[in-house]
Design a protein around this motif. Sequence first.
Motif, short mmCIF file in Angstrom:
data_model
loop_
_atom_site.label_atom_id
_atom_site.label_comp_id
_atom_site.label_asym_id
_atom_site.label_seq_id
_atom_site.Cartn_x
_atom_site.Cartn_y
_atom_site.Cartn_z
N ASP A 195 0.85 -1.18 0.00
CA ASP A 195 0.00 0.00 0.00
C ASP A 195 0.89 1.23 0.00
O ASP A 195 1.73 1.41 0.88
CB ASP A 195 -0.90 -0.02 1.25
N LEU A 196 0.70 2.11 -0.99
CA LEU A 196 1.51 3.31 -1.09
C LEU A 196 1.37 4.17 0.15
O LEU A 196 2.35 4.79 0.61
CB LEU A 196 1.12 4.11 -2.34
N ASN A 197 0.19 4.23 0.74
CA ASN A 197 -0.01 5.03 1.95
C ASN A 197 0.88 4.53 3.09
O ASN A 197 1.40 5.33 3.88
CB ASN A 197 -1.48 5.00 2.38
N SER A 232 7.98 6.69 5.47
CA SER A 232 8.94 7.76 5.18
C SER A 232 8.74 8.94 6.13
O SER A 232 9.72 9.59 6.54
CB SER A 232 8.80 8.22 3.72
N GLN A 233 7.50 9.21 6.50
CA GLN A 233 7.23 10.29 7.45
C GLN A 233 7.80 9.96 8.83
O GLN A 233 8.32 10.85 9.52
CB GLN A 233 5.73 10.54 7.54
N GLU A 268 11.61 10.54 8.65
CA GLU A 268 11.93 11.96 8.71
C GLU A 268 11.72 12.51 10.12
O GLU A 268 12.52 13.32 10.62
CB GLU A 268 11.07 12.74 7.71
N HIS A 269 10.66 12.07 10.78
CA HIS A 269 10.36 12.54 12.14
C HIS A 269 11.46 12.13 13.12
O HIS A 269 11.90 12.96 13.94
CB HIS A 269 9.01 11.97 12.59
N ILE A 270 11.90 10.89 13.02
CA ILE A 270 12.95 10.41 13.93
C ILE A 270 14.25 11.17 13.66
O ILE A 270 14.98 11.53 14.61
CB ILE A 270 13.16 8.90 13.76
N LYS A 271 14.56 11.41 12.40
CA LYS A 271 15.78 12.15 12.07
C LYS A 271 15.78 13.55 12.69
O LYS A 271 16.81 14.05 13.15
CB LYS A 271 15.95 12.27 10.55
N TYR A 311 15.73 4.26 1.77
CA TYR A 311 14.30 4.06 2.01
C TYR A 311 13.52 5.30 1.62
O TYR A 311 12.46 5.21 0.98
CB TYR A 311 14.05 3.71 3.48
N LEU A 312 14.02 6.47 1.99
CA LEU A 312 13.34 7.71 1.63
C LEU A 312 13.32 7.90 0.12
O LEU A 312 12.30 8.28 -0.46
CB LEU A 312 14.04 8.89 2.31
N GLN A 313 14.44 7.63 -0.52
CA GLN A 313 14.52 7.78 -1.97
C GLN A 313 13.59 6.82 -2.69
O GLN A 313 12.98 7.15 -3.71
CB GLN A 313 15.96 7.58 -2.43
#
Length: 398
Positions: free
Chosen positions: A28-30, A36-37, A40-43, A64-66
Motif C-alpha cells: 500500500d503506497l499510503n 517515510s514520514q 523523517e520525524h525520527i531524524k 528508504y526515503l529515496q
Amino acid sequence: MSIKSNITPEKNLINNTLGFSVENYKTDLNDLIILSQRIEHIKKTNYSIFNSLSNEQKIIIEKYLQSVQKIQKNKNLKVDDYLLQGQELLKASKIDDKDLFRFLIYRYNYSINPKIFKIDDYPPCIQIEPTSICNFRCVMCYQADKSFSSKSHGMMGHMPLDLFKKIIDEIEGKLEAVTLASRGEPTLNPNITEMIDYCKDKFLGFKINTNASILNEKMIHSLLSAKFNEIVFSVDAADKETYERIRINGKFEKVFDNLKLFSEIRKKYYSGMDTIVKISGVKISSDLNVKKLEEKLGDFADVVQLVGYAPWESSYENPVNDIQEPCGQLWYRMFVWWDGKVNPCDYDYKSKLSRWNVNQSSISEIWNSEEYNDYRMKHLNKQRVKLNPCDRCSFTNE
C-alpha cells in the motif's frame, strides 16, 4: 520413501524464489508514505539515533526515503525500489521508533545482500533447529522420507539447552533474524520454553514456526510473552479431510481448538502485543486457496497465506535440472541442526553439503569459511550441477 496420502504435490506449483508468497498482502503506497514520514520525524526529533549510525547505515536509511519518492513519481521502477513490501510494512509499523532504524537496516541487508551476493561477518538470518523430530509426516516434507525420520538412521534428536545458549550468545547483537524451526516440530523439544525465554528482547526478527498440534495454556503464554516478531502456524487446508490427507498424523479438530485457545488468550491477556500471528500453508495443489483458510481461521491470525511449494520430500530423487542461476540461500541464511551441524539449506535435509559444526567453530567462522565460499563460487560460476542436491533444486535468486 512412503507417503500415506492420495494427495500428490503438483510439480507445476514449484516455487523458484526466496520468500515468495503465492497469495499474499499487497503493498500500500499510503503505508510507504507513513514509513517515510516516521523516518523523517525520527531524524529531526531524535537526531542522536541517526547520528550514531555508520555512514553505510545512514546511506541505507536514505535509500528508504529515496525509494518512496521514486515510487510516488512512478519513474523507472525496479523491484529493488520497493525496499519494504506487503507484510514487511506491517512489521515495520509495529516497531518502536527507537528501534526503527535498526529494523530497516536489518531488513535491507536481509533482502538486498542475497541479490548482490554480499556477505558480512554473520548471515542475515539464522534458522535454529530445536529438534529434528516431528509428530507429523506431511506429504510435502522430508519427514515422509523414512531414511531420514527413522530413529535407526541417527538423524533424530533434540538440541541441548547449553548448545542453544552458546549459539544465541554468539549471535546476539550481530544479526536480527532468528527462526526457531527447520526439519522438526520445535515445540517437541522439552526445553523449548527455556529456549524461547532466553531469546526474549534480543532479536527484532525473532520467529517460530509450529504445527500447533501440542499447544496448551502454558505453552501459549510462553509464546505470547516472548516478544516474537512472528509466530507462524502451519495449516494448509480449511477442512478436516484435506488437512489430514496433507498433514499425516495431524488432527484438524485438535489444531483448530488449539488455535482458538491461542486467540482467546491473546485477546484477553496480550491485546497490545506487537507480534504478528500468521496462518501459513504450502500450496501443494491448485484447489488450496487463501479465501477458504481466511473464512475458517482468519479470526485467529493477522495474516493468512499460502507459500510456494518446493519438492523437499524427494530432494535426492528429483531429476537433475539445468538451472544455472545461483541460489540466494548461500547469502541469505544458515541452518543449525539440533546436534550443532551447520548446513546451507534445508532442501539438503540429510546434510550432504555440511562441513561444519558450531561445537567446533563459530557462526562467523563457518559463514566466511573457505568451504562455504567454494559453494558460493560454484553457484556464481554456473557450476551448481557439481553439488548434490543443488543440481536437483529449483531455488534461485530471483
